[in-house]
Design a protein around this motif. Structure first.
Motif, short mmCIF file in Angstrom:
data_model
loop_
_atom_site.label_atom_id
_atom_site.label_comp_id
_atom_site.label_asym_id
_atom_site.label_seq_id
_atom_site.Cartn_x
_atom_site.Cartn_y
_atom_site.Cartn_z
N THR A 212 0.83 -1.21 0.00
CA THR A 212 0.00 0.00 0.00
C THR A 212 0.86 1.26 0.00
O THR A 212 0.34 2.35 -0.10
CB THR A 212 -0.93 0.04 1.23
OG1 THR A 212 -0.14 0.05 2.41
CG2 THR A 212 -1.88 -1.13 1.24
N HIS A 213 2.15 1.08 0.10
CA HIS A 213 3.06 2.23 0.16
C HIS A 213 4.14 2.07 -0.91
O HIS A 213 4.60 0.96 -1.19
CB HIS A 213 3.71 2.30 1.54
CG HIS A 213 4.42 3.58 1.80
ND1 HIS A 213 5.71 3.80 1.40
CD2 HIS A 213 4.03 4.72 2.42
CE1 HIS A 213 6.09 5.01 1.75
NE2 HIS A 213 5.08 5.59 2.38
N PHE A 214 4.55 3.18 -1.48
CA PHE A 214 5.57 3.17 -2.52
C PHE A 214 6.85 2.44 -2.09
O PHE A 214 7.44 1.69 -2.85
CB PHE A 214 5.91 4.60 -2.95
CG PHE A 214 7.12 4.67 -3.83
CD1 PHE A 214 7.03 4.32 -5.17
CD2 PHE A 214 8.36 5.06 -3.33
CE1 PHE A 214 8.14 4.36 -5.99
CE2 PHE A 214 9.47 5.11 -4.14
CZ PHE A 214 9.37 4.75 -5.49
N ARG A 215 7.26 2.67 -0.85
CA ARG A 215 8.51 2.06 -0.36
C ARG A 215 8.48 0.54 -0.50
O ARG A 215 9.44 -0.08 -0.95
CB ARG A 215 8.76 2.46 1.09
CG ARG A 215 10.02 1.80 1.67
CD ARG A 215 10.24 2.25 3.11
NE ARG A 215 11.54 1.84 3.56
CZ ARG A 215 11.75 0.81 4.38
NH1 ARG A 215 10.74 0.11 4.84
NH2 ARG A 215 12.97 0.50 4.75
N GLU A 216 7.37 -0.05 -0.10
CA GLU A 216 7.27 -1.51 -0.15
C GLU A 216 7.17 -2.01 -1.59
O GLU A 216 7.68 -3.07 -1.93
CB GLU A 216 6.10 -2.00 0.68
CG GLU A 216 6.24 -1.70 2.15
CD GLU A 216 7.57 -2.17 2.74
OE1 GLU A 216 8.05 -3.27 2.41
OE2 GLU A 216 8.14 -1.42 3.55
N ASP A 217 6.50 -1.25 -2.43
CA ASP A 217 6.43 -1.62 -3.84
C ASP A 217 7.82 -1.57 -4.46
O ASP A 217 8.21 -2.46 -5.22
CB ASP A 217 5.47 -0.67 -4.57
CG ASP A 217 5.07 -1.19 -5.94
OD1 ASP A 217 5.01 -2.42 -6.12
OD2 ASP A 217 4.79 -0.35 -6.81
N PHE A 218 8.59 -0.56 -4.10
CA PHE A 218 9.96 -0.41 -4.59
C PHE A 218 10.85 -1.54 -4.07
O PHE A 218 11.65 -2.10 -4.82
CB PHE A 218 10.48 0.96 -4.14
CG PHE A 218 11.79 1.34 -4.75
CD1 PHE A 218 11.86 1.74 -6.06
CD2 PHE A 218 12.95 1.31 -4.00
CE1 PHE A 218 13.07 2.11 -6.64
CE2 PHE A 218 14.16 1.67 -4.55
CZ PHE A 218 14.22 2.08 -5.88
N SER B 161 17.83 -0.81 -7.45
CA SER B 161 17.51 0.04 -8.59
C SER B 161 18.75 0.54 -9.33
O SER B 161 18.61 1.27 -10.29
CB SER B 161 16.70 1.24 -8.11
OG SER B 161 17.45 1.99 -7.19
#
Length: 102
Positions: free
Chosen positions: A77-83, A89
């Motif tokens: 639900t958060h960008f950090r975890e999706d990243f 990267s």
């Protein structure tokens, strides 16, 4: 006023390889977020986190990450975890080499 509890997954990094890993319902670890246990009870989440933190010979930095139910399992639900779930990267290696993540 305390915030309402939202579903969580237990995540950490593999101690040897450094990969992001997730705790499953059968107390094993997976590199695939969709296979992680989605925890919907706050007390259960705290117990599962303690279980993970006791596995210091396998994992480092265990914590609870917000997640939501998805079609194929938990989703961030958060960008950090999706990243985090897609891997480093700086250049294509590990998870980023897989065609499914392109």
């Amino acid at each position: 006023m305390a915030r309402a509890f939202t579903p969580k997954v237990v995540t950490a990094n593999d101690l040897i390889e450094g990969d992001v890993i997730y705790m499953t319902a059968d107390d094993s670890w997976t590199r695939n977020l969709a296979e992680a246990e989605l925890i919907t009870d706050e007390a259960d989440a705290q117990i599962r986190l303690l279980d993970a933190q006791r596995q210091a010979v396998r994992v480092v930095g265990a914590y609870l990450a917000d997640a939501k139910p998805g079609l194929n399992g938990p989703e961030p639900t958060h960008f950090r975890e999706d990243f985090r779930r897609t891997g480093p990267s700086n250049y294509a290696h590990g998870k980023q080499e897989a065609q499914a993540n392109v």
